[in-house]
Design a protein around this motif. Structure first.
Motif, mmCIF file in Angstrom:
data_model
loop_
_atom_site.group_PDB
_atom_site.id
_atom_site.type_symbol
_atom_site.label_atom_id
_atom_site.label_comp_id
_atom_site.label_asym_id
_atom_site.label_seq_id
_atom_site.Cartn_x
_atom_site.Cartn_y
_atom_site.Cartn_z
ATOM 1 N N CYS A 219 106.572 -18.941 -26.511
ATOM 2 C CA CYS A 219 105.471 -19.732 -25.943
ATOM 3 C C CYS A 219 105.946 -20.773 -24.937
ATOM 4 O O CYS A 219 105.148 -21.611 -24.499
ATOM 5 C CB CYS A 219 104.697 -20.432 -27.057
ATOM 6 S SG CYS A 219 103.799 -19.319 -28.148
ATOM 7 N N LEU A 220 107.217 -20.758 -24.579
ATOM 8 C CA LEU A 220 107.687 -21.680 -23.544
ATOM 9 C C LEU A 220 106.988 -21.341 -22.225
ATOM 10 O O LEU A 220 106.674 -20.173 -21.968
ATOM 11 C CB LEU A 220 109.204 -21.569 -23.388
ATOM 12 C CG LEU A 220 110.040 -21.936 -24.614
ATOM 13 C CD1 LEU A 220 111.524 -21.760 -24.326
ATOM 14 C CD2 LEU A 220 109.753 -23.358 -25.072
ATOM 15 N N PRO A 221 106.718 -22.329 -21.385
ATOM 16 C CA PRO A 221 105.979 -22.062 -20.139
ATOM 17 C C PRO A 221 106.557 -20.936 -19.294
ATOM 18 O O PRO A 221 105.806 -20.138 -18.736
ATOM 19 C CB PRO A 221 106.057 -23.405 -19.403
ATOM 20 C CG PRO A 221 106.122 -24.412 -20.506
ATOM 21 C CD PRO A 221 106.971 -23.770 -21.573
ATOM 22 N N LEU A 222 107.875 -20.841 -19.229
ATOM 23 C CA LEU A 222 108.490 -19.767 -18.442
ATOM 24 C C LEU A 222 108.050 -18.405 -18.958
ATOM 25 O O LEU A 222 107.644 -17.532 -18.184
ATOM 26 C CB LEU A 222 110.013 -19.879 -18.498
ATOM 27 C CG LEU A 222 110.775 -18.683 -17.899
ATOM 28 C CD1 LEU A 222 110.452 -18.538 -16.425
ATOM 29 C CD2 LEU A 222 112.273 -18.845 -18.111
ATOM 30 N N PHE A 296 110.343 -20.896 -13.912
ATOM 31 C CA PHE A 296 111.752 -21.169 -13.650
ATOM 32 C C PHE A 296 112.110 -22.629 -13.388
ATOM 33 O O PHE A 296 113.281 -22.950 -13.212
ATOM 34 C CB PHE A 296 112.276 -20.334 -12.451
ATOM 35 C CG PHE A 296 112.007 -18.881 -12.573
ATOM 36 C CD1 PHE A 296 112.688 -18.114 -13.516
ATOM 37 C CD2 PHE A 296 111.070 -18.251 -11.787
ATOM 38 C CE1 PHE A 296 112.436 -16.763 -13.650
ATOM 39 C CE2 PHE A 296 110.802 -16.893 -11.915
ATOM 40 C CZ PHE A 296 111.491 -16.146 -12.842
ATOM 41 N N GLU A 297 111.116 -23.536 -13.334
ATOM 42 C CA GLU A 297 111.445 -24.903 -12.942
ATOM 43 C C GLU A 297 112.187 -25.633 -14.071
ATOM 44 O O GLU A 297 111.591 -26.041 -15.053
ATOM 45 C CB GLU A 297 110.195 -25.695 -12.567
ATOM 46 C CG GLU A 297 109.511 -25.225 -11.310
ATOM 47 C CD GLU A 297 108.420 -24.211 -11.590
ATOM 48 O OE1 GLU A 297 107.741 -23.802 -10.646
ATOM 49 O OE2 GLU A 297 108.267 -23.835 -12.767
ATOM 50 N N MET A 298 113.483 -25.753 -13.920
ATOM 51 C CA MET A 298 114.295 -26.629 -14.747
ATOM 52 C C MET A 298 115.560 -26.897 -13.959
ATOM 53 O O MET A 298 115.891 -26.168 -13.031
ATOM 54 C CB MET A 298 114.621 -26.017 -16.118
ATOM 55 C CG MET A 298 115.553 -24.834 -16.099
ATOM 56 S SD MET A 298 115.910 -24.215 -17.756
ATOM 57 C CE MET A 298 117.262 -25.254 -18.238
ATOM 58 N N GLY A 299 116.266 -27.970 -14.298
ATOM 59 C CA GLY A 299 117.432 -28.325 -13.514
ATOM 60 C C GLY A 299 117.033 -28.609 -12.075
ATOM 61 O O GLY A 299 116.052 -29.296 -11.812
ATOM 62 N N TRP A 319 107.676 -30.642 -20.205
ATOM 63 C CA TRP A 319 108.110 -31.343 -18.999
ATOM 64 C C TRP A 319 108.499 -30.360 -17.906
ATOM 65 O O TRP A 319 108.022 -30.428 -16.780
ATOM 66 C CB TRP A 319 109.277 -32.270 -19.319
ATOM 67 C CG TRP A 319 109.983 -32.799 -18.103
ATOM 68 C CD1 TRP A 319 111.249 -32.522 -17.693
ATOM 69 C CD2 TRP A 319 109.434 -33.682 -17.115
ATOM 70 N NE1 TRP A 319 111.531 -33.166 -16.510
ATOM 71 C CE2 TRP A 319 110.434 -33.883 -16.143
ATOM 72 C CE3 TRP A 319 108.201 -34.316 -16.968
ATOM 73 C CZ2 TRP A 319 110.239 -34.703 -15.036
ATOM 74 C CZ3 TRP A 319 107.995 -35.132 -15.860
ATOM 75 C CH2 TRP A 319 109.014 -35.319 -14.904
ATOM 76 N N ASP A 320 109.411 -29.428 -18.215
ATOM 77 C CA ASP A 320 109.751 -28.369 -17.277
ATOM 78 C C ASP A 320 109.510 -27.032 -17.977
ATOM 79 O O ASP A 320 108.877 -26.988 -19.030
ATOM 80 C CB ASP A 320 111.180 -28.516 -16.726
ATOM 81 C CG ASP A 320 112.264 -28.417 -17.803
ATOM 82 O OD1 ASP A 320 111.987 -27.892 -18.893
ATOM 83 O OD2 ASP A 320 113.402 -28.872 -17.551
ATOM 84 N N SER A 321 109.991 -25.946 -17.421
ATOM 85 C CA SER A 321 109.630 -24.639 -17.954
ATOM 86 C C SER A 321 110.218 -24.345 -19.333
ATOM 87 O O SER A 321 109.806 -23.390 -19.991
ATOM 88 C CB SER A 321 110.045 -23.532 -16.970
ATOM 89 O OG SER A 321 111.445 -23.571 -16.750
ATOM 90 N N PHE A 322 111.162 -25.185 -19.792
ATOM 91 C CA PHE A 322 111.789 -24.978 -21.091
ATOM 92 C C PHE A 322 111.637 -26.154 -22.046
ATOM 93 O O PHE A 322 111.668 -25.962 -23.264
ATOM 94 C CB PHE A 322 113.307 -24.727 -20.919
ATOM 95 C CG PHE A 322 113.666 -23.306 -20.634
ATOM 96 C CD1 PHE A 322 113.496 -22.779 -19.372
ATOM 97 C CD2 PHE A 322 114.189 -22.493 -21.622
ATOM 98 C CE1 PHE A 322 113.842 -21.464 -19.093
ATOM 99 C CE2 PHE A 322 114.531 -21.184 -21.352
ATOM 100 C CZ PHE A 322 114.362 -20.656 -20.080
#
Length: 345
Positions: A219-222, A296-299, A319-322
């Motif tokens: 269920c993580l956004p990515l 994919f938005e992280m880092g 906060w981000d995709s993970f």
């Protein structure tokens, strides 16, 4: 004072984790990005978060290397046990052994139980986190004397949080482990590493240990964004099955290792409930992340120039995709303190 700051104060007063009159001397952390407070800033890896907008809601708006807009669960847990409100990264030269006496983090974003996982993004493997702990133990003995240092290490709360990367960065992405293991056998393989690691830190003095289970990683956004907005059921099934293996491991080691108090902190169900009904927890959405679209938005893909970064992270579960927002981290820490960690009062 900005409206955002006022909102943060209100939210964290409402979600205030109660202090505990605990016999916990320190919080010692091993794991991945869920609990890394900045160690990756000081190693040659692309997996970092030492830049805006990461940390924009942290004290002073500093990008510390935490993969969140603010604090992470171990920070809240430390504060709840009457210790400092943040747990410093061991590799951060801004801190010394005096700072680490009441809390230290060896975690590295991107790592896992499996050494092959840490090699994907050139981060600190679990065995190296253990070597850093041994070095820390020696430094602490030199600073406080062996008797006092050993007492601190015996009374410390050890938090271990990893495993998601083993599946989402390694097993389901690269061919090697999936050719070698079935999902069930890979779970057994990882649980065996967890068993060896806990046994090792036990022999080095650890007695109060919290082993963290996997979240609903499907269920993580990515994952949701890549699959039409729905959770990936087989990923969640693997997470639940792995958590069962960790629960069995906890029961076994509590019988085998004299004097240890080992607990399983399982974030799966509370986070799944938040994701299913974010409005009930004061969020607007869990499907997409604050920083970006969920793809994919992280880092470095989550940066201050990203046009999709939200204005109020408290409306988002992620906060981000993970990674969760600070508000979500606070809820998860509160749940752990009230349940599994309550035995350490």
């Amino acid at each position: 004072m900005a409206l955002h700051s006022i909102a943060l104060i209100f939210i964290f007063q409402f979600l205030q984790i109660p202090g505990i009159d605990a016999k916990v001397s320190s919080v010692i952390v091993f794991g991945d990005s869920t609990v890394d407070s900045g160690n990756n800033n000081f190693i040659p890896t692309v997996l970092r978060s030492d830049f805006r907008p990461y940390g924009r809601d942290f004290d002073g708006g500093r990008s510390t290397g935490r993969f969140s807009n603010g604090r992470i669960p171990t920070d809240f847990i430390s504060e709840a046990f009457g210790l400092k409100p943040t747990v410093p990264a061991y590799l951060d030269p801004a801190y010394g052994i005096k700072d680490f006496a009441s809390g230290v983090c060896f975690a590295s974003a991107g790592t896992g139980y499996d050494n092959a996982t840490s090699r994907v993004l050139s981060v600190i493997p679990l065995w190296k986190e253990l070597e850093y702990y041994k070095e820390y133990k020696s430094r602490l003995e030199g600073y406080l004397g062996k008797t006092k240092a050993n007492k601190i290490l015996t009374e410390a709360l050890y938090i271990i949080s990893m495993g998601t990367n083993d599946f989402l960065e390694n097993y389901y992405v690269l061919p090697y482990r999936s050719f070698e293991f079935s999902p069930k056998d890979y779970q057994k393989f990882l649980a065996g590493i967890a068993r060896s690691f806990i046994t090792e830190i036990y022999h080095l003095g650890a007695r109060k240990v919290s082993l963290t289970g996997l979240p609903p990683m499907g269920c993580l956004p990515l994952e949701r964004t890549l699959h039409g907005g729905i959770c990936i059921a087989r990923y969640n099934y693997v997470a639940k099955e792995f958590n069962k293996k960790l629960k069995a491991l906890v029961e076994t080691l509590n019988d085998e290792l004299s004097g240890i108090r080992l607990v399983l902190s399982n974030p799966y169900h509370v986070l799944y409930n938040i994701i299913r009904d974010p409005q009930s927890f004061g969020f607007e959405t869990a499907a997409t992340a604050c920083c970006g679209t969920g793809r994919f938005e992280m880092g470095y893909l989550c940066n201050e120039h990203n046009p999709f970064t939200c204005t109020d992270a408290n409306q988002y579960v992620f906060w981000d995709s993970f990674h969760p927002t600070e508000k979500t981290n606070c809820i998860l820490a509160d749940h752990a303190v009230r349940t599994s960690l309550a035995v350490f009062k």
